[in-house]
Every structure is written in C-alpha cells, then in structure tokens.
Design an enzyme around this catalytic site. Sequence first.
Site, mmCIF file in Angstrom:
data_model
loop_
_atom_site.group_PDB
_atom_site.id
_atom_site.type_symbol
_atom_site.label_atom_id
_atom_site.label_comp_id
_atom_site.label_asym_id
_atom_site.label_seq_id
_atom_site.Cartn_x
_atom_site.Cartn_y
_atom_site.Cartn_z
ATOM 1 C CE LYS A 1 -87.329 -39.789 73.893
ATOM 2 N NZ LYS A 1 -86.451 -40.225 72.583
ATOM 3 N NE ARG B 1 -81.516 -35.959 73.909
ATOM 4 C CZ ARG B 1 -82.513 -35.067 74.006
ATOM 5 N NH1 ARG B 1 -83.536 -35.348 74.369
ATOM 6 N NH2 ARG B 1 -83.308 -35.571 72.368
ATOM 7 N NE ARG C 1 -90.209 -35.435 64.216
ATOM 8 C CZ ARG C 1 -89.570 -35.854 65.425
ATOM 9 N NH1 ARG C 1 -90.217 -35.988 66.754
ATOM 10 N NH2 ARG C 1 -87.979 -35.282 65.780
ATOM 11 N NE ARG D 1 -87.820 -31.179 65.968
ATOM 12 C CZ ARG D 1 -88.186 -31.807 67.515
ATOM 13 N NH1 ARG D 1 -88.982 -32.702 67.854
ATOM 14 N NH2 ARG D 1 -86.784 -32.464 67.906
ATOM 15 N NE ARG E 1 -83.051 -34.498 67.301
ATOM 16 C CZ ARG E 1 -84.127 -34.511 67.072
ATOM 17 N NH1 ARG E 1 -84.119 -34.130 65.275
ATOM 18 N NH2 ARG E 1 -85.053 -34.982 67.798
#
Length: 185
Positions: A13, A88, A127, A133, A144
């Site tokens: 996204k 969300r 990632r 992160r 998540r």
Amino acid sequence: MNLILFGPPAAGKGTQAKRLTAERGFVQLSTGDMLRAARKSGSELGTKVAAIMDSGSLVSDEIVIALIEEALANNKGAPGFIFDGFPRTVAQAEALDAMLAKHGKQIDRVIRLEVDSQQLMARIAKRFAEEGRADDNPEAYKVRLDAYFAQTAPLVPYYEKSGKLKGVDGMADVETVAAAIAKAL
Ligand code: AMP
C-alpha cells in the site's frame, strides 16, 4: 478523487501510495506514518501508542480518527487523498465517510491489494532484516495479520455494498501492480 488503498500489512500500500502521490499530486494520508512520526517526535501521543504499535495491535479508533480529521483540515485544497492503512475498522470507515461529507467529499474508489499469506510473510521477513521495524518481527507481524483478518477484513463487504471496491493482484512486481491500479481508477 479520493481513494483507499486496502490490504493486509506488507501488501504494498505504501509503495503504491507514494507512486500515486508523485504521479497525480494526491496527498497520502498514512496513519501508520503519522503515528511513527509522533513517536519519533517524543510527543505525548507517541509515548502513549508506542507499546501498542510494537505489539502489533491496533491503536484506538479515537486516536486515528482525530489524526485523519486534522490532516483533512490541513489539506483542504488537495486534488485527492490516498488513505493508506486507514480505515482499519468499520467504526473508522463510518467516521471517514462522515468527515469527508463535512468537506463535501466522498470515497470514490477502494483498491484492494491481494497478496497471499506466504508472500506476505516472505516480504515482512525481508523488510525486518533490512529496516528492523519492531512490529515486523514474526511475533508482532502475526498479531498484525490477525488484527487485519478480525478487524479490517469486515470492511470488504462494507465497501462492496457501495460498489467502490476493486481487487488488484498485488503479487506482481511494483510496475505491474501500478498499471493495474491505474486501470482500476
Ligand atoms: P502500518 O504502518 O499502517 O502497518 O501501521 C503500523 C501500526 O500503527 C499498526 O500495527 C497499528 O498499531 C497502528 N495503526 C496504524 N494505522 C492504524 C489504524 N487505522 N487503526 C489502528 N491502528 C493503526
């Protein structure tokens, strides 16, 4: 035109939102980016959401709705908005419709990026290795994804009903996905 880029975390996204911003002058509104900026600045809000974000859970509707409300007020002349990572929950979607209506606007398109769970896990592992992160670690990412299926996926029928939802194959390379989005718009 106002659009929502919809899909699970790591569906692409953010990448596609940035392209649309560069190509069409739309304003990207990413609640994840806003919350990360709040944390970086050391603000009271940032401190409040840090642990929730790192765990992979969603922060409260109230917090993200207030962030979007402020961003809409600060970008009144924008040619269009790309909502990335918001809404969300159904409550957020309803609040968004009401906020846009107040500005005489509406959601025109919802683009759903479809990526299977196996590919999502592979992307997130990459990632995490590259960017580190905290909420990309495998444990938090599972939370998540669970939050996505439990709280965010119910938005599919919400937007299907209004005929605004278009599915795009998000498994392809960035250029191919961008072309499919352009066609869907
Ligand atoms: P993202 O970068 O969009 O995946 O967002 C990172 C984290 O920020 C999420 O896992 C949530 O903790 C929080 N967050 C971002 N956007 C929202 C939202 N619309 N509603 C609730 N929490 C959010």
